[in-house]
Design an enzyme around this catalytic site. Structure first.
Site, PDB file in Angstrom:
ATOM      1  N   SER A  91       0.849  -1.182   0.000  1.00  0.00           N
ATOM      2  CA  SER A  91       0.000   0.000   0.000  1.00  0.00           C
ATOM      3  C   SER A  91       0.884   1.232   0.000  1.00  0.00           C
ATOM      4  O   SER A  91       1.893   1.273   0.716  1.00  0.00           O
ATOM      5  CB  SER A  91      -0.908   0.010   1.227  1.00  0.00           C
ATOM      6  N   HIS A  95       2.293  12.182  -1.024  1.00  0.00           N
ATOM      7  CA  HIS A  95       1.858  13.559  -0.859  1.00  0.00           C
ATOM      8  C   HIS A  95       2.979  14.485  -1.335  1.00  0.00           C
ATOM      9  O   HIS A  95       3.946  14.730  -0.609  1.00  0.00           O
ATOM     10  CB  HIS A  95       1.531  13.857   0.606  1.00  0.00           C
ATOM     11  N   HIS A 105      -2.497   7.383  -4.632  1.00  0.00           N
ATOM     12  CA  HIS A 105      -2.632   6.221  -3.757  1.00  0.00           C
ATOM     13  C   HIS A 105      -2.719   4.968  -4.615  1.00  0.00           C
ATOM     14  O   HIS A 105      -3.302   4.981  -5.708  1.00  0.00           O
ATOM     15  CB  HIS A 105      -3.910   6.344  -2.911  1.00  0.00           C
ATOM     16  N   ASN A 107      -2.781   0.385  -4.074  1.00  0.00           N
ATOM     17  CA  ASN A 107      -2.792  -0.751  -3.163  1.00  0.00           C
ATOM     18  C   ASN A 107      -3.044  -2.007  -3.973  1.00  0.00           C
ATOM     19  O   ASN A 107      -3.897  -2.012  -4.861  1.00  0.00           O
ATOM     20  CB  ASN A 107      -3.894  -0.564  -2.113  1.00  0.00           C
ATOM     21  N   VAL A 108      -2.280  -3.044  -3.708  1.00  0.00           N
ATOM     22  CA  VAL A 108      -2.570  -4.372  -4.254  1.00  0.00           C
ATOM     23  C   VAL A 108      -2.430  -5.373  -3.120  1.00  0.00           C
ATOM     24  O   VAL A 108      -1.507  -5.278  -2.306  1.00  0.00           O
ATOM     25  CB  VAL A 108      -1.648  -4.755  -5.429  1.00  0.00           C
ATOM     26  N   HIS A 144      -6.065   7.841 -16.789  1.00  0.00           N
ATOM     27  CA  HIS A 144      -7.116   6.873 -17.118  1.00  0.00           C
ATOM     28  C   HIS A 144      -6.768   6.044 -18.348  1.00  0.00           C
ATOM     29  O   HIS A 144      -7.175   4.880 -18.441  1.00  0.00           O
ATOM     30  CB  HIS A 144      -8.452   7.593 -17.288  1.00  0.00           C
ATOM     31  N   GLY A 257      -5.938  -5.349  14.945  1.00  0.00           N
ATOM     32  CA  GLY A 257      -4.761  -5.179  15.792  1.00  0.00           C
ATOM     33  C   GLY A 257      -3.522  -4.852  15.004  1.00  0.00           C
ATOM     34  O   GLY A 257      -2.408  -5.169  15.428  1.00  0.00           O
ATOM     35  N   ARG A 259      -0.603  -2.507  12.970  1.00  0.00           N
ATOM     36  CA  ARG A 259       0.360  -1.532  13.478  1.00  0.00           C
ATOM     37  C   ARG A 259      -0.099  -0.129  13.097  1.00  0.00           C
ATOM     38  O   ARG A 259      -0.129   0.237  11.931  1.00  0.00           O
ATOM     39  CB  ARG A 259       1.733  -1.845  12.880  1.00  0.00           C
TER      40      ARG A 259
END
Length: 299
Positions: A91, A95, A105, A107-108, A144, A257, A259
């Site tokens: 992830s 900025h 951003h 994420n995989v 895109h 739970g 980090r």
């Protein structure tokens, strides 16, 4: 089910993204924080702060396990009861310092749950999205177009479906506005078979660098002043609102739970909220809201 190739790919993706960002911001490097999760697993969080190009960039790898799913993941999946689970992924959130460079951003991830005597349950998820502070049509089209092209080998309708999902997901209902200009978002992907779904993960991971870096290179030297920085800080506030109130990944990490420092690495370093803030009529800031932060077809 052999998960080692997926883990290997994800660690290499983290390396590739960090190297590419460091090349755009000479003299500034990521600092790595390797961590262990007491309930099982761990990861490596890499942070670049106070760069000339990137004010804050975080690229995290995690591979965690557990015996009981958090509420955010188990609510609609009774078939997962009693299964040991594991989740792995990369992830990242970037900025930039210059307000003319968008926040990005990506994420995989892969989720798998198994128990003796039953078939494994697994799915892939991820995507990438772009949050500009000033609108440039050529940047939006490039973003895109890259997303469209990486999806095409997997089906003519894949880009359209996952673009729509992204538009619907990265939306702030309490503000009634999109977080950015979208991109791709997918989850619960397992209907293509494991190898094809894994190949799509790799296409998305590689596509992010191809989509984002040309925009950074095009905008990072644009002059800016206090007005642009103030607007950037206000718009970053919307980013924070989405991540803390609506984002499923944030909720999963906190409820399982996870980090906290690694989960909240996505938050920007400087943010402002102003009561009833409204940009001036006819300004570039107003144009962002009226022309770019609307659900539309860019291609």
């Amino acid at each position: 089910m052999e998960l080692h190739p997926v883990r290997h790919y994800l660690t290499q993706l983290q390396n590739r993204v960090c190297s590419a960002l460091e090349a755009e911001d000479p003299g500034h490097q990521f600092v790595e924080d390797v961590w262990v999760r007491p309930q099982g697993g761990g990861g490596a969080t890499r942070i670049l702060e106070e760069g000339q190009v990137f004010e804050k960039a975080g690229v995290g790898f995690s591979h965690v396990q557990g015996d009981q799913l958090p509420p955010s993941a188990a609510a609609n999946r009774p078939e997962l009861a009693g299964r040991r689970w594991q989740a792995m992924g990369v992830s990242l959130v970037i900025h930039p310092r210059n307000p003319y460079v968008p926040t990005a951003h990506a994420n995989v991830r892969l989720f798998a749950a198994e128990k003796p005597g039953a078939d494994p349950v697994w799915w892939f998820g991820g995507g990438f999205d772009l949050t500009p502070y000033y609108g440039f049509s050529e940047d939006c089209v490039h973003w895109h177009q890259t997303a469209h092209d990486l999806c095409l080998p997997f089906g003519a309708d894949v880009y359209s479906r996952y673009k729509t999902w992204c538009d619907e997901y990265f939306y702030l209902p309490h503000r009634q506005e999109p977080r950015g200009i979208g991109g791709l978002f997918y989850d619960d992907l397992n209907d293509w078979g494991f190898e094809t779904c894994f190949a799509f993960m790799q296409a998305v991971g590689g596509g992010f660098v191809d989509a984002y870096l040309p925009i950074v290179q095009r905008r990072k030297a644009t002059p800016f002043g206090a007005r642009e920085r103030d607007w950037q800080a206000v718009r970053r506030g919307r980013y924070v609102e989405f991540n803390l109130v609506h984002d499923r990944g944030t909720l999963f990490g906190l409820q399982s739970g996870g980090r906290t420092e690694s989960i909240l690495m996505s938050l920007p370093p400087r943010v402002e909220w102003h009561y009833g803030h409204t940009p001036e009529d006819g300004s570039a800031e107003q144009q962002l809201l009226q022309t770019f932060l609307t659900r539309k077809e860019w291609l």
